[in-house]
Enzyme design. Sequence first.
Site, PDB file in Angstrom:
ATOM      1  N   TYR A  53      -0.791  63.174 -22.794  1.00 11.42           N
ATOM      2  CA  TYR A  53       0.111  63.322 -21.631  1.00 11.42           C
ATOM      3  C   TYR A  53       0.729  61.983 -21.246  1.00 11.42           C
ATOM      4  CZ  TYR A  53      -0.853  68.203 -21.260  1.00 11.42           C
ATOM      5  OH  TYR A  53      -0.918  69.547 -21.551  1.00 11.42           O
ATOM      6  N   ARG A  56       3.714  61.828 -23.409  1.00  4.76           N
ATOM      7  CA  ARG A  56       4.773  62.743 -22.936  1.00  4.76           C
ATOM      8  C   ARG A  56       5.413  62.172 -21.672  1.00  4.76           C
ATOM      9  NH1 ARG A  56       3.523  68.766 -22.634  1.00  4.76           N
ATOM     10  NH2 ARG A  56       5.787  68.744 -22.648  1.00  4.76           N
ATOM     11  N   HIS A 104       4.324  75.139 -14.111  1.00  7.50           N
ATOM     12  CA  HIS A 104       3.271  74.563 -14.956  1.00  7.50           C
ATOM     13  C   HIS A 104       2.926  73.134 -14.565  1.00  7.50           C
ATOM     14  CE1 HIS A 104       4.626  77.679 -18.170  1.00  7.50           C
ATOM     15  NE2 HIS A 104       3.858  78.201 -17.247  1.00  7.50           N
ATOM     16  N   GLY A 170      17.135  78.370 -21.678  1.00  7.37           N
ATOM     17  CA  GLY A 170      16.276  77.599 -22.574  1.00  7.37           C
ATOM     18  C   GLY A 170      14.808  77.963 -22.554  1.00  7.37           C
TER      19      GLY A 170
HETATM   20  N1  APR Z   1      19.889  74.556 -25.077  1.00  4.67           N
HETATM   21  C1  APR Z   1      19.364  75.726 -24.609  1.00  4.67           C
HETATM   22  N2  APR Z   1      18.257  76.319 -25.127  1.00  4.67           N
HETATM   23  C2  APR Z   1      17.673  75.699 -26.175  1.00  4.67           C
HETATM   24  C3  APR Z   1      18.161  74.484 -26.728  1.00  4.67           C
HETATM   25  C4  APR Z   1      19.317  73.911 -26.131  1.00  4.67           C
HETATM   26  N3  APR Z   1      19.857  72.783 -26.591  1.00  4.67           N
HETATM   27  N4  APR Z   1      17.347  74.144 -27.781  1.00  4.67           N
HETATM   28  C5  APR Z   1      16.393  75.102 -27.855  1.00  4.67           C
HETATM   29  N5  APR Z   1      16.593  76.043 -26.917  1.00  4.67           N
HETATM   30  C6  APR Z   1      15.818  77.251 -26.640  1.00  4.67           C
HETATM   31  C7  APR Z   1      15.119  77.854 -27.827  1.00  4.67           C
HETATM   32  O1  APR Z   1      16.017  78.736 -28.513  1.00  4.67           O
HETATM   33  C8  APR Z   1      13.996  78.628 -27.153  1.00  4.67           C
HETATM   34  O2  APR Z   1      14.419  79.911 -26.739  1.00  4.67           O
HETATM   35  O3  APR Z   1      14.789  76.878 -25.752  1.00  4.67           O
HETATM   36  C9  APR Z   1      13.693  77.771 -25.923  1.00  4.67           C
HETATM   37  C10 APR Z   1      12.447  76.945 -26.084  1.00  4.67           C
HETATM   38  O4  APR Z   1      11.357  77.830 -26.117  1.00  4.67           O
HETATM   39  P1  APR Z   1       9.877  77.214 -26.031  1.00  4.67           P
HETATM   40  O5  APR Z   1       9.802  76.020 -26.931  1.00  4.67           O
HETATM   41  O6  APR Z   1       8.935  78.354 -26.218  1.00  4.67           O
HETATM   42  O7  APR Z   1       9.793  76.665 -24.552  1.00  4.67           O
HETATM   43  P2  APR Z   1       9.413  77.480 -23.242  1.00  4.67           P
HETATM   44  O8  APR Z   1       9.976  78.858 -23.284  1.00  4.67           O
HETATM   45  O9  APR Z   1       9.777  76.617 -22.086  1.00  4.67           O
HETATM   46  O10 APR Z   1       7.806  77.536 -23.351  1.00  4.67           O
HETATM   47  C11 APR Z   1       7.143  78.067 -22.248  1.00  4.67           C
HETATM   48  O11 APR Z   1       5.050  77.421 -23.256  1.00  4.67           O
HETATM   49  O12 APR Z   1       3.910  75.832 -24.353  1.00  4.67           O
HETATM   50  C12 APR Z   1       4.052  76.427 -23.133  1.00  4.67           C
HETATM   51  O13 APR Z   1       3.655  75.537 -21.011  1.00  4.67           O
HETATM   52  C13 APR Z   1       4.495  75.442 -22.112  1.00  4.67           C
HETATM   53  O14 APR Z   1       6.155  75.680 -20.395  1.00  4.67           O
HETATM   54  C14 APR Z   1       5.894  75.913 -21.764  1.00  4.67           C
HETATM   55  C15 APR Z   1       5.839  77.375 -22.077  1.00  4.67           C
END
Ligand code: APR
Length: 231
Positions: A53, A56, A104, A170
């Site tokens: 962390y 990060r 989170h 996103g």
């Molecule tokens: N603009 C918009 N969306 C984007 C971009 C971009 N430039 N690049 C990637 N994405 C999208 C991807 O297509 C995907 O749908 O962002 C999303 C990322 O998904 P995850 O990596 O799963 O992130 P998230 O949904 O925030 O994860 C939720 O999972 O690991 C845990 O606690 C962690 O908060 C996190 C949670």
Amino acid sequence: MKKLVVLTGAGISAESGLKTFRDSDGLWENHPIEEVATPEAWRKNPKLVQDFYNMRRKDVLHATPNSAHTALAKLEEKFDVTIITQNIDDLHERAGSTNVLHLHGIITRSQSSINPNLTYSINGWELGMDEVCELGSPLRAHVVWFGEAVPMIEKAAAICAEADLFILVGSSLAVYPAAGLVNYVPHHITKYIIDPHIPVVNQRGPVIKIEERASIGVPKLVNELLLSGMV
Ligand code: APR
């Protein structure tokens, strides 16, 4: 003013240089979740978790908000905006959004490892292993780990239930309970989804899909909403 609720995920911060979790070079691939983001990991190897962390936090402090974050902040001119974010960065706040709910947690703060309600600001990027809370227990990142409760989820669900407009930016909607928030938005409310890979949203009612990166799709939608009579 109409209530506009925005749910954001890692994708909105991707263009600020902060990796998402599930894209091909996703962060977790470098670190198994079990080793760095669970209470067991903290018990087993607290230094590894603290270092993960710290790295990060260093990335977050070096990142800057992108045009999607700043566009969302502009919405406050004409809407009663709540941003519900799954992200632990502070880019929404640094872009000027004033009503941000961190489902989170937020990496710029620490919390007591025996009482999550005791949280503290962190100066700089490094949280040392020798830093303790007022009860004398080691400080950890103020982040919700897998397997831990999401204390803000009820409040977030109630906010979604009152939305007049809803924007999802996103997020893969892969992680619950956050992903379930979309179901609290009243069916007749228009839901906008901005993501280059639109996640499956099994929703009745109007859904407008914008298959764009956040830095392109969000400013475009924000300008449309600010110019529309919808306010
Ligand atoms: N603009 C918009 N969306 C984007 C971009 C971009 N430039 N690049 C990637 N994405 C999208 C991807 O297509 C995907 O749908 O962002 C999303 C990322 O998904 P995850 O990596 O799963 O992130 P998230 O949904 O925030 O994860 C939720 O999972 O690991 C845990 O606690 C962690 O908060 C996190 C949670």
